[in-house]
Design an enzyme around this catalytic site. Structure first.
Site, PDB file in Angstrom:
ATOM      1  N   PHE A   1      -1.611   1.084  -3.622  1.00 44.07           N
ATOM      2  CA  PHE A   1      -0.285   0.922  -3.029  1.00 44.07           C
ATOM      3  C   PHE A   1       0.520   2.206  -3.030  1.00 44.07           C
ATOM      4  CE2 PHE A   1       0.884   0.535  -7.501  1.00 44.07           C
ATOM      5  CZ  PHE A   1       2.112   1.168  -7.547  1.00 44.07           C
TER       6      PHE A   1
ATOM      7  N   LYS B   1      -9.853  -1.366   3.129  1.00 48.68           N
ATOM      8  CA  LYS B   1      -9.143  -2.472   2.484  1.00 48.68           C
ATOM      9  C   LYS B   1      -7.979  -1.847   1.721  1.00 48.68           C
ATOM     10  CE  LYS B   1      -8.265  -4.540  -0.768  1.00 48.68           C
ATOM     11  NZ  LYS B   1      -6.876  -4.817  -1.342  1.00 48.68           N
TER      12      LYS B   1
ATOM     13  N   GLU C   1      -2.439  -4.769  -0.470  1.00 52.27           N
ATOM     14  CA  GLU C   1      -1.668  -5.818   0.217  1.00 52.27           C
ATOM     15  C   GLU C   1      -0.177  -5.706  -0.061  1.00 52.27           C
ATOM     16  OE1 GLU C   1      -3.359  -7.575  -3.634  1.00 52.27           O
ATOM     17  OE2 GLU C   1      -3.948  -6.150  -2.068  1.00 52.27           O
ATOM     18  N   ARG C   2       0.224  -4.784  -0.972  1.00 51.00           N
ATOM     19  CA  ARG C   2       1.655  -4.632  -1.263  1.00 51.00           C
ATOM     20  C   ARG C   2       2.393  -3.881  -0.165  1.00 51.00           C
ATOM     21  NH1 ARG C   2       1.513  -2.812  -7.649  1.00 51.00           N
ATOM     22  NH2 ARG C   2       0.515  -4.690  -8.473  1.00 51.00           N
TER      23      ARG C   2
ATOM     24  N   SER D   1      -6.553   1.433 -10.775  1.00 50.78           N
ATOM     25  CA  SER D   1      -6.549   1.479 -12.231  1.00 50.78           C
ATOM     26  C   SER D   1      -7.961   1.718 -12.763  1.00 50.78           C
ATOM     27  CB  SER D   1      -6.006   0.167 -12.806  1.00 50.78           C
ATOM     28  OG  SER D   1      -6.927  -0.892 -12.571  1.00 50.78           O
TER      29      SER D   1
ATOM     30  N   CYS E   1      -0.512   9.129  -9.369  1.00 54.89           N
ATOM     31  CA  CYS E   1      -1.573   9.379 -10.352  1.00 54.89           C
ATOM     32  C   CYS E   1      -1.528  10.816 -10.853  1.00 54.89           C
ATOM     33  CB  CYS E   1      -2.938   9.060  -9.769  1.00 54.89           C
ATOM     34  SG  CYS E   1      -3.455  10.160  -8.441  1.00 54.89           S
TER      35      CYS E   1
ATOM     36  N   GLU F   1      -1.143   4.618 -19.454  1.00 58.43           N
ATOM     37  CA  GLU F   1      -0.492   5.063 -18.222  1.00 58.43           C
ATOM     38  C   GLU F   1       0.664   4.112 -17.920  1.00 58.43           C
ATOM     39  OE1 GLU F   1      -1.771   6.530 -13.790  1.00 58.43           O
ATOM     40  OE2 GLU F   1      -2.722   4.708 -14.538  1.00 58.43           O
TER      41      GLU F   1
END
Length: 512
Positions: A156, A180, A183-184, A233, A288, A390
């Site tokens: 996202f 893919k 979806e957020r 993640s 990140c 994190e």
């Protein structure tokens, strides 16, 4: 996740050059993080819809892979032109769905475009090697050929940049791509695919399917998908890497990070403080490559740095993503806000000194938004959760080091090894640090050392799984397979007679 009536349309998939699935029965809510309100719904693909996307990509592969690399490069450059022409619209959509500011969203798009520009150099990048007379009358050459259908599962926090990093390189190499995205914030990837079609990409060469674990598993399980790229993640990165490996697929899976910045006593502290403010709190820390740990060397350096940080943080503005006065916007979801604030409390409970508390921020007129203010901890120990985990939010931890060796050990010994920085005026110190530190990307007086497009991006240890990184020449290697051809042309009579036979040999050929 929600069920919707067929009269309500969702953000669709993009398969074989057309929007599909807008009337899906299974959807997920898309929030406006600045208000906390649902602004749209996104269709969630069934395994059958994922299969249809792979069908389309497999069909398009025959056409796209047969096109010469120079023509593919022209299509990519036209795509770049169209993205740039629509950058304002794309950035506004991205900002509304993600929560990063409009200017930050434009940067998200630009860093993705730079990789597509690099990928347009495919005619040069895909050249093989040739050796004449490797043996008597023998030549050897190598070819780089596309894998086929490949897939990208993207996060996202960079809904334009990372899809462009992956799709641009893969398409340049002659592959076709199934994306893919998260979806957020799903709208920008669909629009990018539409612009690629407008640029001349064949229908089906770039498909976008939204979804959850069911869609991811369907992609990885399809034997026609030859490679999978993932960013997210660490637990999911490792899981997808293992899942793909069991299916015999290539995988490059990038996970979490805990990026440190070492500040030496000789550093320009004003510059270092400014750099840390942007690197820690930009995009609400949802990067990140965000710097989340400052490591000043020596008590005097630490005291001065904390004072400078506190002073600068007092003037920061957190607000709606499209408000030009906002330094940074909300985090992406209510769940993200809750997790960040729980980790801030964990830091307090474990004894860290909370210098600036970003909890409880309320923005007038946007009281339901997912806001977390800039937060600063001092005297953090390396065994505390706020150092080990994190946080992925606007939280900066100061871990004081007594000397250079202790400072060097903090990022080197950490579970993650994505990015790291050092601030110093001393060349010997910088050279030693860049050589010895156990991280994949290093900045010297550069707080967010994201490599430019023609170098490669990737972390070490639990930050990355796989042998090849993103973009640069590593990207081309990941999305191609090497074929080596050894050729011999017999000499001797050609018309009416046969070449002299040397007889059968039962000895392993040697290179002499």
């Amino acid at each position: 996740m929600s069920q919707q009536s067929h009269t309500q349309q969702a953000i669709p998939h993009f398969v074989h050059g057309a929007r599909t699935g807008a009337d899906a029965a299974r959807t997920s809510d898309v929030f406006d993080p600045s208000t906390g309100q649902v602004q749209a719904r996104v269709a969630l693909a069934s395994p059958e819809e994922v299969t249809a996307a792979v069908d389309s990509a497999a069909e398009a592969f025959r056409t796209w892979s047969a096109m010469n690399p120079q023509r593919r490069g022209r299509v990519l450059l036209t795509w770049v032109d169209l993205i740039n022409a629509n950058a304002g619209e794309l950035a506004e959509t991205l900002s509304r769905e993600h929560g990063k500011t409009f200017e930050d969203a434009k940067g998200d798009i630009q860093r993705g475009v730079e990789v597509v520009e690099f990928a347009a150099g495919a005619p040069h990048l895909l050249k093989g090697e040739f050796s004449t007379s490797a043996g008597t009358g023998i030549d050897v050459h190598s070819l780089r050929q596309p894998l086929g259908v490949v897939a990208g599962i993207t996060p996202f926090n960079f809904p334009a940049m990372i899809p462009l990093w992956k799709a641009g390189i893969a398409l340049a190499a002659g592959n076709t791509f199934v994306l893919k995205p998260s979806e957020r914030d799903p709208s920008v990837p669909v629009r990018l695919a539409e612009l690629a079609l407008e640029a001349g990409l064949p229908a089906g060469a770039l498909n976008v399917v939204h979804g959850d674990k069911a869609a991811v598993d369907a992609l990885i399980d399809d034997p026609r998908v030859k490679a999978v790229g993932f960013v997210g993640s660490t637990p999911i990165a490792q899981s997808i890497y293992e899942h793909a490996a069991r299916r015999g697929k290539r995988a490059q899976c990038f996970g979490g990070a805990k990026n440190h910045a070492v500040i030496m006593p000789d550093a320009d502290l004003e510059m270092a403080a400014d750099a840390l403010i942007g690197a820690a709190f930009g995009s609400a820390g949802e990067r990140c490559m965000a710097i989340s740990v400052a490591v000043p060397v020596g008590e005097e350096t630490a005291d001065r740095l904390v004072a400078l940080l506190r002073e600068r943080m007092a003037s920061l503005t957190v607000g709606p993503s499209l408000d030009p006065s906002s330094d940074f916007g909300p985090v992406v979801s209510a769940q993200a806000k809750e997790r960040i604030e729980s980790l801030i409390q964990a830091g307090v409970d474990e004894g860290a000194e909370l210098v600036v508390d970003g909890r409880g921020v309320v923005v007038e007129g946007h009281e339901g938004g997912f806001y977390v203010g800039a937060t600063l901890f001092d005297r953090v120990r390396k065994d505390m959760r706020i150092h080990a985990e994190e946080i992925f939010g606007p939280v900066l931890c100061v871990v004081r080091a007594k000397d250079y060796e202790e400072a060097l050990s903090l990022p080197s010994d950490h579970e993650y090894g994505n990015g790291v920085a050092i601030f110093t005026r001393d060349g010997d110190t910088a050279r030693d640090f860049t050589t010895r530190v156990e991280c994949g990307m290093v900045g010297v007086n550069v707080p967010i050392p994201v490599p430019i497009a023609y170098y490669t991006f990737g972390g070490w240890k639990a930050s990355g799984f796989g042998d090849l990184n993103q973009h640069g020449t590593d990207g081309l290697k990941f999305y191609t397979k090497t074929k080596t051809v050894t050729t011999r042309w017999p000499s001797g009579p050609r018309q009416g007679g046969a070449a002299a036979s040397e007889g059968a040999s039962f000895v392993m050929p040697a290179g002499s």
